[in-house]
Scaffold this active site. Structure first.
Site, mmCIF file in Angstrom:
data_model
loop_
_atom_site.group_PDB
_atom_site.id
_atom_site.type_symbol
_atom_site.label_atom_id
_atom_site.label_comp_id
_atom_site.label_asym_id
_atom_site.label_seq_id
_atom_site.Cartn_x
_atom_site.Cartn_y
_atom_site.Cartn_z
ATOM 1 N N ARG A 15 0.838 -1.212 0.000
ATOM 2 C CA ARG A 15 0.000 0.000 0.000
ATOM 3 C C ARG A 15 0.865 1.251 0.000
ATOM 4 O O ARG A 15 0.971 1.952 -0.998
ATOM 5 C CB ARG A 15 -0.934 -0.013 1.230
ATOM 6 N N ASP A 16 1.529 1.542 1.095
ATOM 7 C CA ASP A 16 2.313 2.761 1.207
ATOM 8 C C ASP A 16 3.485 2.741 0.234
ATOM 9 O O ASP A 16 3.929 3.791 -0.241
ATOM 10 C CB ASP A 16 2.816 2.918 2.651
ATOM 11 N N HIS A 207 7.243 4.497 12.349
ATOM 12 C CA HIS A 207 7.171 4.427 10.887
ATOM 13 C C HIS A 207 8.193 5.426 10.345
ATOM 14 O O HIS A 207 7.959 6.632 10.356
ATOM 15 C CB HIS A 207 5.746 4.796 10.436
ATOM 16 N N HIS A 209 10.996 6.918 7.501
ATOM 17 C CA HIS A 209 11.511 7.029 6.143
ATOM 18 C C HIS A 209 13.010 7.293 6.216
ATOM 19 O O HIS A 209 13.512 7.854 7.198
ATOM 20 C CB HIS A 209 10.790 8.154 5.388
ATOM 21 N N CYS A 240 6.159 9.679 -0.212
ATOM 22 C CA CYS A 240 4.920 10.360 0.121
ATOM 23 C C CYS A 240 4.588 11.308 -1.016
ATOM 24 O O CYS A 240 5.380 12.203 -1.318
ATOM 25 C CB CYS A 240 5.025 11.133 1.437
ATOM 26 N N ASN A 249 10.163 4.375 2.419
ATOM 27 C CA ASN A 249 10.145 3.822 3.771
ATOM 28 C C ASN A 249 11.425 3.017 3.989
ATOM 29 O O ASN A 249 12.064 2.557 3.041
ATOM 30 C CB ASN A 249 8.948 2.878 3.921
#
Length: 300
Positions: A15-16, A207, A209, A240, A249
């Site tokens: 997803r991300d 989370h 990056h 993002c 990420n």
């Protein structure tokens, strides 16, 4: 504080990771990625997002992906659902856990979802109510916890307020996202110290990056603060779409390698995870961003 003996990884690559890709990725490739990840031992996989295709075109086939995956017992297959319409679509696809997201920065909230932080939280109320009625668990994300591309510095106190609100609304866990990857170990420890006064640390996740190359150091700093849940993305996929210059990420492979070196259990098979990352990287026509995967590949 001693390090945790076990860490739960939340795999956000499907997803991300993929949502920021420009080239179309077929449903079959997404299904294969999810199946590869579950086969490698990931117990929590964020499969897709039920958002308007106008905003995130890459997530348009999420229902088809959920229909195609091989659902393994004991694995959580989650989806991002920013509104009630998204939740209803997720429920129709058989999703049993969803995520909602807010920002710790007013400017980012306005640019990302066109409303204030307070308004964004208000929008989640019907989502939380419906999820509770259907027995669906909800995880919360807070973005820009260590810096914002528009506002610059973000206070840990502001992050704590948003996390407290999400927990009060019913989020069983809140993931703190360094969306632009500017955090450093000292700032991370301070962040969890401040937020931990409002939300128990066992209900917090990290989370990170890797924009400035600090993600693994920040994960280690989080471990020292008693955090035992981390989001990561296979092959370092993603960034993002609303934060210019923010790289992917932290790579799941690199996180697992770090944790194995610390004697911390994850339940993940590293060679299988590396292969999953290499396969999706071939689909995308580029090398994996995981340093561990690249090192292993060079050695072989």
């Amino acid at each position: 504080m001693s390090l945790p003996s076990h860490v739960r990884l939340v795999e956000v690559g499907p997803r991300d990771g993929l949502q920021n890709e420009k080239q179309p990725i077929g449903v079959a490739d997404k299904v294969r990625l999810v199946d590869d990840l579950s086969a490698a031992g990931l117990g929590y996989i964020e499969v897709g997002s039920f958002v308007s295709p106008k905003w995130v075109p890459q997530m348009a086939g999420s229902a088809e992906v959920f229909a195609g995956i091989d659902r393994r017992s004991g694995v959580t297959y989650a989806a991002l659902t920013p509104n009630l319409q998204g939740l209803e679509a997720a429920l129709a696809a058989g999703v049993r856990e969803v995520a909602v997201f807010a920002a710790a920065s007013e400017a980012f909230s306005q640019r990302n979802i066109n409303c204030s932080i307070a308004e964004s939280l208000k929008r989640f109320e019907p989502v939380m109510d419906a999820a509770q009625r259907h027995g669906v668990r909800v995880r919360g994300y807070v973005s820009c916890v260590l810096g914002c591309p528009y506002d610059g510095a973000v206070s840990a106190r502001q992050v704590a307020v948003v996390c407290r609100e999400l927990q009060a609304m019913g989020c069983y866990e809140v993931s703190l996202g360094d969306t632009i990857g500017v955090g450093t170990a000292g700032a991370v420890r301070n962040l969890f110290e401040v937020v931990g006064r409002e939300v128990p640390r066992e209900r917090l996740a990290g989370h990170f990056h890797d924009t400035y190359g600090q993600a693994l150091a920040n994960i280690y700093a989080s471990l020292l603060e008693g955090i035992a849940v981390f989001d990561a993305s296979v092959a370092g996929l993603g960034g993002c779409p609303y934060a210019r210059g923010a790289t992917g990420n932290v790579a799941s492979e690199d996180v697992v390698y770090l944790l194995q070196g610390l004697g911390i259990e994850t339940g993940v098979n590293l060679p299988g995870l590396i292969e999953a990352g290499q396969r999706i990287s071939r689909v995308l026509g580029r090398e994996s961003a995981s340093r561990v995967a690249r090192a292993r590949s060079a050695r072989e």
